[in-house]
Design an enzyme around this catalytic site. Sequence first.
Site, PDB file in Angstrom:
ATOM      1  CG  ASP A  53      -2.005  -1.062   1.147  1.00  0.00           C
ATOM      2  OD1 ASP A  53      -2.153  -1.670   0.070  1.00  0.00           O
ATOM      3  OD2 ASP A  53      -2.708  -1.269   2.153  1.00  0.00           O
TER       4      ASP A  53
ATOM      5  CG  ASP B   3      -1.721   3.857   3.399  1.00  0.00           C
ATOM      6  OD1 ASP B   3      -1.217   2.729   3.238  1.00  0.00           O
ATOM      7  OD2 ASP B   3      -2.931   4.031   3.651  1.00  0.00           O
TER       8      ASP B   3
ATOM      9  CD1 TRP C 232     -10.624  -0.580   2.406  1.00  0.00           C
ATOM     10  CD2 TRP C 232     -12.103  -1.824   3.547  1.00  0.00           C
ATOM     11  NE1 TRP C 232     -10.017  -0.980   3.572  1.00  0.00           N
ATOM     12  CE2 TRP C 232     -10.896  -1.737   4.289  1.00  0.00           C
ATOM     13  CE3 TRP C 232     -13.171  -2.563   4.054  1.00  0.00           C
ATOM     14  CZ2 TRP C 232     -10.741  -2.354   5.532  1.00  0.00           C
ATOM     15  CZ3 TRP C 232     -13.016  -3.188   5.289  1.00  0.00           C
ATOM     16  CH2 TRP C 232     -11.804  -3.069   6.019  1.00  0.00           C
TER      17      TRP C 232
ATOM     18  CD  GLU D 101      -8.050  -6.277  -0.620  1.00  0.00           C
ATOM     19  OE1 GLU D 101      -9.240  -6.111  -0.285  1.00  0.00           O
ATOM     20  OE2 GLU D 101      -7.108  -5.741  -0.037  1.00  0.00           O
ATOM     21  CG  ASP D 102      -6.744  -8.062   3.159  1.00  0.00           C
ATOM     22  OD1 ASP D 102      -7.953  -8.334   3.010  1.00  0.00           O
ATOM     23  OD2 ASP D 102      -6.343  -7.282   4.033  1.00  0.00           O
TER      24      ASP D 102
ATOM     25  CG  MET E 177      -1.671   3.871   7.375  1.00  0.00           C
ATOM     26  SD  MET E 177      -2.992   2.691   7.562  1.00  0.00           S
ATOM     27  CE  MET E 177      -4.332   3.709   7.112  1.00  0.00           C
TER      28      MET E 177
ATOM     29  CG  HIS F 191      -5.530   7.712   4.249  1.00  0.00           C
ATOM     30  ND1 HIS F 191      -6.648   7.043   3.878  1.00  0.00           N
ATOM     31  CD2 HIS F 191      -4.637   6.768   4.621  1.00  0.00           C
ATOM     32  CE1 HIS F 191      -6.452   5.746   3.992  1.00  0.00           C
ATOM     33  NE2 HIS F 191      -5.238   5.540   4.450  1.00  0.00           N
TER      34      HIS F 191
ATOM     35  NE  ARG G 195     -12.791   3.024   3.767  1.00  0.00           N
ATOM     36  CZ  ARG G 195     -13.544   2.247   4.536  1.00  0.00           C
ATOM     37  NH1 ARG G 195     -13.992   2.673   5.681  1.00  0.00           N
ATOM     38  NH2 ARG G 195     -13.841   1.032   4.144  1.00  0.00           N
TER      39      ARG G 195
HETATM   40  C1  BGN Z   1     -10.910  -7.006   7.514  1.00  0.00           C
HETATM   41  C2  BGN Z   1     -11.030  -6.927   6.011  1.00  0.00           C
HETATM   42  C3  BGN Z   1      -9.652  -6.865   5.388  1.00  0.00           C
HETATM   43  C4  BGN Z   1      -8.881  -5.696   5.999  1.00  0.00           C
HETATM   44  C5  BGN Z   1      -8.842  -5.845   7.507  1.00  0.00           C
HETATM   45  C6  BGN Z   1      -8.082  -4.739   8.224  1.00  0.00           C
HETATM   46  C7  BGN Z   1     -13.043  -8.035   5.105  1.00  0.00           C
HETATM   47  C8  BGN Z   1     -13.709  -9.344   4.697  1.00  0.00           C
HETATM   48  C9  BGN Z   1     -14.879  -9.670   5.591  1.00  0.00           C
HETATM   49  C10 BGN Z   1     -14.493 -10.236   6.907  1.00  0.00           C
HETATM   50  N1  BGN Z   1     -11.783  -8.102   5.532  1.00  0.00           N
HETATM   51  O1  BGN Z   1     -12.165  -7.033   8.085  1.00  0.00           O
HETATM   52  O2  BGN Z   1      -9.758  -6.723   3.997  1.00  0.00           O
HETATM   53  O3  BGN Z   1      -7.562  -5.638   5.499  1.00  0.00           O
HETATM   54  O4  BGN Z   1     -10.159  -5.900   8.010  1.00  0.00           O
HETATM   55  O5  BGN Z   1      -8.624  -3.489   8.000  1.00  0.00           O
HETATM   56  O6  BGN Z   1     -13.674  -6.990   5.033  1.00  0.00           O
END
Ligand code: BGN
Length: 287
Positions: free
Chosen positions: A137, A139, A199, A202-203, A229, A232, A234
């Site tokens: 990222d 930031d 948002w 994906e991670d 970080m 910032h 949203r």
């Molecule tokens: C989680 C997010 C992540 C994010 C982290 C930290 C979701 C999926 C549903 C449970 N996951 O809740 O993408 O990196 O918070 O902010 O929204």
Amino acid sequence: NQETIHMPASTNKTLGPCIDPPPNLLGPLRVEFNFKLTLEEVRKEISRPLQEGGRYKPPDCIATQKVAIIIPFRNRHEHLKHWLYFLHPILMRQQLDYGVYVINQDGEGVFNRAKLMNVGYVEALKQYDYDCFVFSDVDLVPLDDRNIYKCFDNPRHLAVAMDKFNFRLPYKTYFGGVSSLFKNQFLKINGFPNTYWGWGGEDDDIYNRIVFRGMSISRPDSETGRYKMIKHNRDLHNEANPKNPDKLRHTQRSMDKDGINSLKYTVKEIVKDALYTFITVDIQAPA
Ligand code: BGN
């Protein structure tokens, strides 16, 4: 005349491999974002050892990995300046053979971090024979240069102790912020999902992919893995997408067809700055 006969020492030596750990690391770093700087000032201060496009090779040893740093991006030029200002000197001290690729999502459609990272993987490989990919990222700045931006035996999660999560993992399977994968690790999971618009999630999908392919997560300890970080608000057009949490239940089924093998985008422009390669892409975002 000896001076004209003898070659300068540097032109005729064969370089050895860089040693591990790199000898000039500083450990914990002081990092503040409470100053303004122009891109021109950053260029003046740190671009001298760089090649065009934000490329670097250590001058006196051969790096063991070729690392592409991929930054998904839109409208965050203030952050990018700070990132470049702090990261280039760190990456140089880490003696990496690296290049910085900023993948800029064209237009005002919904943002897609993971798809931009897939694009970065493909586009970086068109420029150089990278074997390792660090996804960051824009930031996030590491607070310790012993957190090496390279690849490991398992996919690596680097941002394990961010200030906004009180220098801890927010949950055990968290894989957000900064990560690294060897090319073969990335291909083993079919890259990242292209279908997480907006948002969130994906991670977590990437984490699932890694586990479903029998790999585990490599991490630095929580001292070495500290991050600051840049604060910032949203972003516009990156709202939490209520569809994303449900998608996560289907990673095992979807990962073979949604990934690097189904990636579609068009490159609008490639600009090679002194400090980075800036690639603007149309990723067919919904409005
Ligand atoms: C989680 C997010 C992540 C994010 C982290 C930290 C979701 C999926 C549903 C449970 N996951 O809740 O993408 O990196 O918070 O902010 O929204």
